[in-house]
Enzyme design. Structure first.
Site, mmCIF file in Angstrom:
data_model
loop_
_atom_site.group_PDB
_atom_site.id
_atom_site.type_symbol
_atom_site.label_atom_id
_atom_site.label_comp_id
_atom_site.label_asym_id
_atom_site.label_seq_id
_atom_site.Cartn_x
_atom_site.Cartn_y
_atom_site.Cartn_z
ATOM 1 N N SER A 92 6.720 1.885 -4.585
ATOM 2 C CA SER A 92 8.164 1.704 -4.566
ATOM 3 C C SER A 92 8.856 3.065 -4.759
ATOM 4 O O SER A 92 8.670 3.958 -3.952
ATOM 5 C CB SER A 92 8.568 0.669 -5.617
ATOM 6 O OG SER A 92 9.895 0.260 -5.459
ATOM 7 N N ASN A 116 4.446 0.127 -0.584
ATOM 8 C CA ASN A 116 5.736 -0.563 -0.607
ATOM 9 C C ASN A 116 6.884 0.449 -0.574
ATOM 10 O O ASN A 116 7.809 0.408 -1.376
ATOM 11 C CB ASN A 116 5.851 -1.474 -1.829
ATOM 12 C CG ASN A 116 4.751 -2.516 -1.874
ATOM 13 O OD1 ASN A 116 3.659 -2.243 -2.363
ATOM 14 N ND2 ASN A 116 5.024 -3.713 -1.361
ATOM 15 N N HIS A 236 6.140 -7.444 -2.941
ATOM 16 C CA HIS A 236 6.461 -6.115 -3.438
ATOM 17 C C HIS A 236 5.500 -5.605 -4.506
ATOM 18 O O HIS A 236 5.209 -4.404 -4.551
ATOM 19 C CB HIS A 236 7.886 -6.085 -3.991
ATOM 20 C CG HIS A 236 8.367 -4.692 -4.304
ATOM 21 N ND1 HIS A 236 8.569 -3.733 -3.334
ATOM 22 C CD2 HIS A 236 8.645 -4.083 -5.491
ATOM 23 C CE1 HIS A 236 8.974 -2.608 -3.887
ATOM 24 N NE2 HIS A 236 9.017 -2.789 -5.203
#
Length: 258
Positions: A92, A116, A236
């Site tokens: 992320s 991600n 996610h």
């Protein structure tokens, strides 16, 4: 799998999990979490490599950045942990940082894995993430339930419980600062991707609505040594929900790069 708090050591002002010996692998977590989000990957990786997993500035046990922050500030804070060619993996926002380090410190990066990672959000996705950043500025503390529902659905799990504890316990200033950077960013520039000299793995979940397989495929197409891996039934938080697949992929990638 239980995501317990692992011991930390201070490395250049960052609190780091540090385990194993050999060539280095650096693991970077996402906004609002802490280094223990990699707890499922650390033991297997540390049996072959020296693993360093820092708490991002303003997260966990690490101190804040000074003044207003942008992405290079986070990257520079983390890059001082590198003293030779290292495989850098991020999830992320950690993926944003990993790719920025790989582009700006190429001599220190043996390979980069972006899990991600976002790249060119849709207008709707941009609006949604900016609205979440604005709401976070006005909140007295983050309500993690909407985030957890996006990440895990509504069913209870050990992974969801661990993330809930981290989000509820997050330093509010550190969380806000990092999330605003995350919201403003739109992924690496095409020039940065095309400049990558090292192998680059772009990995995401087939059920991921915000860091989509199409984003990973587009980034991999621009990176000279890029490749894509999609975990079809993951969303996610795949380093936690699909930890075996992620661990195997990172172990194979790090072995190849080193």
């Amino acid at each position: 799998m239980i995501w317990t708090t692992r011991p930390r050591s201070d490395q250049g002002g960052l609190a780091c999990i540090k385990e194993g010996e050999g060539p280095r692998v650096l693991l970077l977590h996402g906004v609002g979490l802490q280094a223990d989000a990699w707890a499922a990957q650390v033991p297997d990786l540390a049996s072959h490599f020296q693993v360093i997993a820092p708490d991002m500035p303003g997260h966990g046990h690490s101190g804040h950045l000074e003044g207003p922050a942008d992405l290079p500030d986070y990257s520079d804070a983390v890059a001082q942990l590198l003293d030779g060619p290292t495989v850098v993996a991020g999830h992320s926002m950690g993926a944003m940082i990993a790719l920025d380090i790989a582009a700006r410190y190429p001599e220190l990066v043996a390979g980069v894995a972006a899990l991600n990672a976002i790249y060119r959000r849709s207008d709707a996705a941009k609006q949604a993430v900016l609205l979440r950043a604005e709401k976070l500025r006005s909140d007295t503390g983050p309500n993690p339930e909407p985030t957890l529902d996006r990440w895990f659905g509504t069913e209870p799990s050990e992974a969801r419980s661990a993330c809930e504890a981290w989000l509820r316990g997050a330093d509010l200033h550190g969380y806000r600062t990092a999330y605003e950077v995350f919201a403003r960013e739109d992924g690496p520039s095409d020039r940065a991707l095309m400049s990558l000299k090292c192998p680059a793995l772009f990995m995401t979940g087939g059920l991921e609505p915000n860091s989509t397989p199409a984003m990973s495929q587009a980034m991999a197409a621009l990176a000279p040594k890029g490749r894509v891996m999609v975990v079809e039934d993951a969303a996610h938080m795949m380093p936690m929900t699909h930890h075996d697949e992620v661990t195997r992929a990172l172990l194979a990638f790090a072995t190849e790069c080193h």
